[in-house]
Design a protein around this motif. Structure first.
Motif: not given
Length: 270
Positions: A44-70
């Motif tokens: 998804l980060r690569k897709k954002a870059e290819a679309l020129g959206l890297q400044d507006n689209l930040r991609v992070e791992r967020l597993d809602l069942l992982d308390p550290y991610d939350v």
């Protein structure tokens, strides 16, 4: 862009979440796309870059069942929480293993509720306005056979969202639901495959062929394979808006069907 919003979207690794993340970023909003598993981050980060959206689209791992991610997600700066992550367990309610029911509720109800509670408390403490949006479902407003467990989680979200709307209004925090029909994102199709992990013709009353026929009756029709572009286009308008309806059902024929179903419920006979 005027009125640019900072938006966290959960479940943004595919389907509606990915489409909405890209669409909102294209409109100039600052989007954090939370994806469930690490292998979804780089594509998804690569897709954002290819679309020129890297400044507006930040991609992070967020597993809602992982308390550290939350906990990490709660350090990010955003005005709108779009609770889109979810999964579905289908099959006959009278036979589905209860551990799968618990898993479905953990992912679709308890995890987004926990994140929402933490987010809105942060807004309240900081005296900031904000917004919470839940991806519910047409199934949040009616219950087709074979989908009872999954749609019961969406019924729960409807109740939670409705209560939150009244509770959070004094704090200038808005709440909405989005209720998609049967759009072809792969989500419904995967959910319809899940019961065949445990349905066993030698043990279960419900036979595999009969269950497949139930799923095919919905997902095998044009009404069960709608173009998700329509829903994504609506999402990118609904989520950042300061005005709008509490409940947002698409397409129109589904809203009409749900209203008819709810009217008929009052005369339903056993």
């Amino acid at each position: 862009m005027e009125n640019r919003k900072r938006i966290l979207i959960t479940g943004a690794g595919s389907g509606f979440g990915e489409g909405a993340a890209i669409g909102l970023a294209r409109l100039g909003h600052k989007v954090i796309a939370g994806v469930q598993i690490s292998p979804q981050v780089t594509p998804l980060r690569k897709k954002a870059e290819a679309l020129g959206l890297q400044d507006n689209l930040r991609v992070e791992r967020l597993d809602l069942l992982d308390p550290y991610d939350v906990e990490y997600a709660l350090t990010w700066d955003f005005d709108i929480l779009f609770n889109n992550a979810g999964m579905g367990e289908a099959g006959p309610v009278f036979e589905i293993p209860v551990d799968l029911v618990r898993k479905n509720y953990e992912t679709n109800v308890f995890a987004p509720l926990h994140l929402t509670q933490r987010f809105v408390r942060k807004l309240i403490d900081q005296k900031r306005p904000g917004k919470v949006v839940f991806t519910s479902s047409m199934g949040g407003l009616f219950t087709p056979a074979g989908y009872g467990i999954y749609v019961s989680t969406k019924h729960a979200l409807e109740a939670i969202a409705e209560a939150l709307q009244d509770e959070l209004r004094p704090y200038n925090i808005q709440v909405q639901t989005i209720n998609p029909g049967a759009y072809l994102t792969g989500y419904n199709e995967t959910m319809a495959e899940n019961p065949f992990r445990w349905l066993d013709d030698s043990k279960n009353v419900t036979k595999r062929a009969d269950m497949k026929a139930v799923f095919d009756s919905l997902l095998g029709t044009p009404q069960g394979r709608l173009d998700p572009a329509e829903m994504i286009e609506a999402m990118v308008q609904i989520v950042p808006s300061d005005t709008g309806k509490f409940r947002n059902v698409l397409p129109q024929f589904v809203e009409d069907m749900l209203k008819e179903h709810q009217t008929k419920a009052w005369s339903n006979q056993i």
